[in-house]
Write a protein that holds these residues in place. Structure first.
Motif, PDB file in Angstrom:
ATOM      1  N   SER A 193       3.715   8.766 -10.358  1.00  0.00           N
ATOM      2  CA  SER A 193       4.414   9.663  -9.430  1.00  0.00           C
ATOM      3  C   SER A 193       5.323   8.853  -8.509  1.00  0.00           C
ATOM      4  O   SER A 193       5.030   7.703  -8.177  1.00  0.00           O
ATOM      5  N   PRO A 194       6.456   9.441  -8.091  1.00  0.00           N
ATOM      6  CA  PRO A 194       7.412   8.701  -7.267  1.00  0.00           C
ATOM      7  C   PRO A 194       6.979   8.603  -5.801  1.00  0.00           C
ATOM      8  O   PRO A 194       6.314   9.490  -5.278  1.00  0.00           O
ATOM      9  N   GLY A 195       7.391   7.510  -5.150  1.00  0.00           N
ATOM     10  CA  GLY A 195       7.098   7.317  -3.732  1.00  0.00           C
ATOM     11  C   GLY A 195       6.367   6.014  -3.486  1.00  0.00           C
ATOM     12  O   GLY A 195       5.879   5.359  -4.411  1.00  0.00           O
ATOM     13  N   ARG A 196       6.293   5.620  -2.223  1.00  0.00           N
ATOM     14  CA  ARG A 196       5.589   4.376  -1.883  1.00  0.00           C
ATOM     15  C   ARG A 196       4.110   4.486  -2.235  1.00  0.00           C
ATOM     16  O   ARG A 196       3.457   5.490  -1.925  1.00  0.00           O
ATOM     17  N   PHE A 197       3.588   3.449  -2.843  1.00  0.00           N
ATOM     18  CA  PHE A 197       2.182   3.430  -3.227  1.00  0.00           C
ATOM     19  C   PHE A 197       1.304   3.167  -2.009  1.00  0.00           C
ATOM     20  O   PHE A 197       1.641   2.362  -1.146  1.00  0.00           O
ATOM     21  N   SER A 198       0.180   3.862  -1.956  1.00  0.00           N
ATOM     22  CA  SER A 198      -0.797   3.638  -0.901  1.00  0.00           C
ATOM     23  C   SER A 198      -2.194   3.792  -1.498  1.00  0.00           C
ATOM     24  O   SER A 198      -2.480   4.785  -2.171  1.00  0.00           O
ATOM     25  N   GLY A 199      -3.026   2.801  -1.274  1.00  0.00           N
ATOM     26  CA  GLY A 199      -4.392   2.870  -1.781  1.00  0.00           C
ATOM     27  C   GLY A 199      -5.315   1.982  -0.977  1.00  0.00           C
ATOM     28  O   GLY A 199      -4.882   1.121  -0.211  1.00  0.00           O
ATOM     29  N   SER A 200      -6.607   2.204  -1.140  1.00  0.00           N
ATOM     30  CA  SER A 200      -7.593   1.343  -0.482  1.00  0.00           C
ATOM     31  C   SER A 200      -8.807   1.201  -1.378  1.00  0.00           C
ATOM     32  O   SER A 200      -9.082   2.055  -2.241  1.00  0.00           O
ATOM     33  N   PHE A 201      -9.525   0.107  -1.182  1.00  0.00           N
ATOM     34  CA  PHE A 201     -10.732  -0.148  -1.960  1.00  0.00           C
ATOM     35  C   PHE A 201     -11.757  -0.801  -1.039  1.00  0.00           C
ATOM     36  O   PHE A 201     -11.491  -1.830  -0.421  1.00  0.00           O
ATOM     37  N   PHE A 202     -12.926  -0.169  -0.935  1.00  0.00           N
ATOM     38  CA  PHE A 202     -14.028  -0.681  -0.112  1.00  0.00           C
ATOM     39  C   PHE A 202     -15.224  -0.914  -1.008  1.00  0.00           C
ATOM     40  O   PHE A 202     -15.549  -0.088  -1.863  1.00  0.00           O
ATOM     41  N   ALA A 203     -15.894  -2.039  -0.853  1.00  0.00           N
ATOM     42  CA  ALA A 203     -17.066  -2.340  -1.669  1.00  0.00           C
ATOM     43  C   ALA A 203     -18.076  -3.151  -0.875  1.00  0.00           C
ATOM     44  O   ALA A 203     -17.720  -3.946  -0.003  1.00  0.00           O
ATOM     45  N   VAL A 204     -19.336  -2.919  -1.189  1.00  0.00           N
ATOM     46  CA  VAL A 204     -20.441  -3.729  -0.673  1.00  0.00           C
ATOM     47  C   VAL A 204     -21.266  -4.157  -1.884  1.00  0.00           C
ATOM     48  O   VAL A 204     -21.564  -3.335  -2.764  1.00  0.00           O
ATOM     49  N   SER A 205     -21.611  -5.432  -1.942  1.00  0.00           N
ATOM     50  CA  SER A 205     -22.353  -5.923  -3.093  1.00  0.00           C
ATOM     51  C   SER A 205     -23.446  -6.890  -2.665  1.00  0.00           C
ATOM     52  O   SER A 205     -23.371  -7.512  -1.598  1.00  0.00           O
ATOM     53  N   ALA A 206     -24.458  -6.990  -3.503  1.00  0.00           N
ATOM     54  CA  ALA A 206     -25.525  -7.979  -3.330  1.00  0.00           C
ATOM     55  C   ALA A 206     -26.101  -8.246  -4.709  1.00  0.00           C
ATOM     56  O   ALA A 206     -26.488  -7.311  -5.420  1.00  0.00           O
ATOM     57  N   ASN A 207     -26.115  -9.526  -5.093  1.00  0.00           N
ATOM     58  CA  ASN A 207     -26.567  -9.911  -6.429  1.00  0.00           C
ATOM     59  C   ASN A 207     -25.770  -9.137  -7.487  1.00  0.00           C
ATOM     60  O   ASN A 207     -24.569  -9.236  -7.558  1.00  0.00           O
ATOM     61  N   ASP A 208     -26.437  -8.312  -8.275  1.00  0.00           N
ATOM     62  CA  ASP A 208     -25.756  -7.618  -9.371  1.00  0.00           C
ATOM     63  C   ASP A 208     -25.540  -6.134  -9.075  1.00  0.00           C
ATOM     64  O   ASP A 208     -25.325  -5.337  -9.995  1.00  0.00           O
ATOM     65  N   ILE A 209     -25.582  -5.734  -7.805  1.00  0.00           N
ATOM     66  CA  ILE A 209     -25.342  -4.337  -7.428  1.00  0.00           C
ATOM     67  C   ILE A 209     -24.075  -4.271  -6.576  1.00  0.00           C
ATOM     68  O   ILE A 209     -23.924  -5.033  -5.619  1.00  0.00           O
TER      69      ILE A 209
END
Length: 326
Positions: free
Chosen positions: A35-51
């Motif tokens: 889709s046209p227009g400026r891209f905007s996104g975010s990614f949040f993650a929390v991890s420990a060992n294999d989770i």
């Protein structure tokens, strides 16, 4: 139960599709903005060992392709979708959960607004469903059955706990580990109920051959980005009708073949312009991706990404004090 260590928490705000794609290291993937227009996104993650638990937000439609990490089993579901999405041959909605099985290729198209949550586990965690079965057994089960309905139970738990983790202080790693352990156990129980129920809530495409046609056409387009390519050329190369090609692209990419070819060309141009190569010029990039008319290329690029090609080039140019022309 083994205590979790190596706890990490990160939040990325992206202004480029590929920056967003690379933020989740457990999927080797590429994003094409549709889709046209400026891209905007975010990614949040929390991890420990294999989770790892995560939340991704996208405010442009993107087509995602990639391969799941061989060492992780990932499931995800949408909290918000502005319209239906596409996943591996099916149309999906907010009531659908999808499974990224280890080492398997995937295709996902999201609409202009999407918020998704998910969790990644080591495949060995699935053995507790039936200890006599190998992890490979469960991977095959979910490879053959990679989406299903009734996401509410898992989605609600993920949403609540991710919201808490987003607001948590940096010094509460022990609390994060407890949350992740709880989510892992809930997820395994949930997957057990999915296997018992054996349902599939996604809407299969009307014609089974559409994913195959679209994938072959996309490969042909990528091979011939630099040259003129018509719908007739594609139909002759693939041995399919114009109608089948049109329906396949509308079903999977949400665009007709001509529009999607332009999307691929612009995506390739953006990768070149943002590569940081000091020898790259706007004019050379336009010709490389099949645009013979520079003003037309500049106009199409600005419409898609919300900035001129020269602005993208300048933002990623080596710091030499020289400004790019074009």
């Amino acid at each position: 139960m083994t205590p979790l260590q190596d706890t990490a928490r990160f939040l990325v705000h992206a202004r480029d599709p590929q920056e967003q794609a690379s933020s989740f290291g457990l999927l080797e993937q590429s994003y094409e903005q549709l889709s046209p227009g400026r891209f905007s996104g975010s990614f949040f993650a929390v991890s420990a060992n294999d989770i790892t638990v995560f939340q991704e937000t996208l405010d442009q439609s993107v087509f995602q392709t990639g391969v799941s990490d061989p060492g992780h089993f990932t499931i995800a579901t949408a909290c918000e979708l502005s319209e239906q999405a596409y996943w591996n041959g099916r149309h999906i909605d907010q009531d659908t959960v999808v499974a990224f099985t280890p080492g398997r290729e995937f295709e996902l198209r999201t609409p202009t607004h999407a918020v998704c949550v998910g969790i990644s586990l080591a495949p060995s965690a699935l053995q507790s469903l039936a200890p006599e079965r190998s992890p490979e057994h469960w991977q095959k089960i979910f490879a053959d059955h990679d989406c299903w309905s009734q996401a509410d139970r898992l989605k609600g738990a993920l949403q609540r706990r991710i919201a808490q983790l987003l607001q948590a202080d940096a010094g509460t790693a022990a609390d994060w580990a407890d949350e992740l352990l709880g989510l892992r156990e809930l997820t395994i129980d949930y997957l057990g109920s999915v296997i018992e129920r054996g349902d599939n809530g996604a809407h299969k495409l009307r014609v089974d051959s559409y994913p195959r046609i679209a994938k072959r056409a996309r490969a042909a387009m990528l091979e011939r980005l630099h040259e003129p390519l018509s719908v007739t050329d594609l139909c002759l190369q693939l041995g399919c009708s114009r109608r089948s090609l049109q329906y396949a692209f509308e079903s999977i990419y949400g665009q007709n073949p001509v529009a999607y070819l332009r999307t691929l060309r612009l995506a390739a141009a953006r990768r070149l312009l943002t590569s940081g190569n000091p020898d790259v010029t706007v004019q050379d990039v336009a010709g490389t991706v099949g645009f013979n008319h520079l003003p037309r290329f500049a106009q199409a690029y600005a419409q898609m990404y919300g900035e001129r090609p020269s602005e993208s080039l300048a933002a990623h140019a080596p710091r030499t004090g020289r400004r790019p022309a074009g």
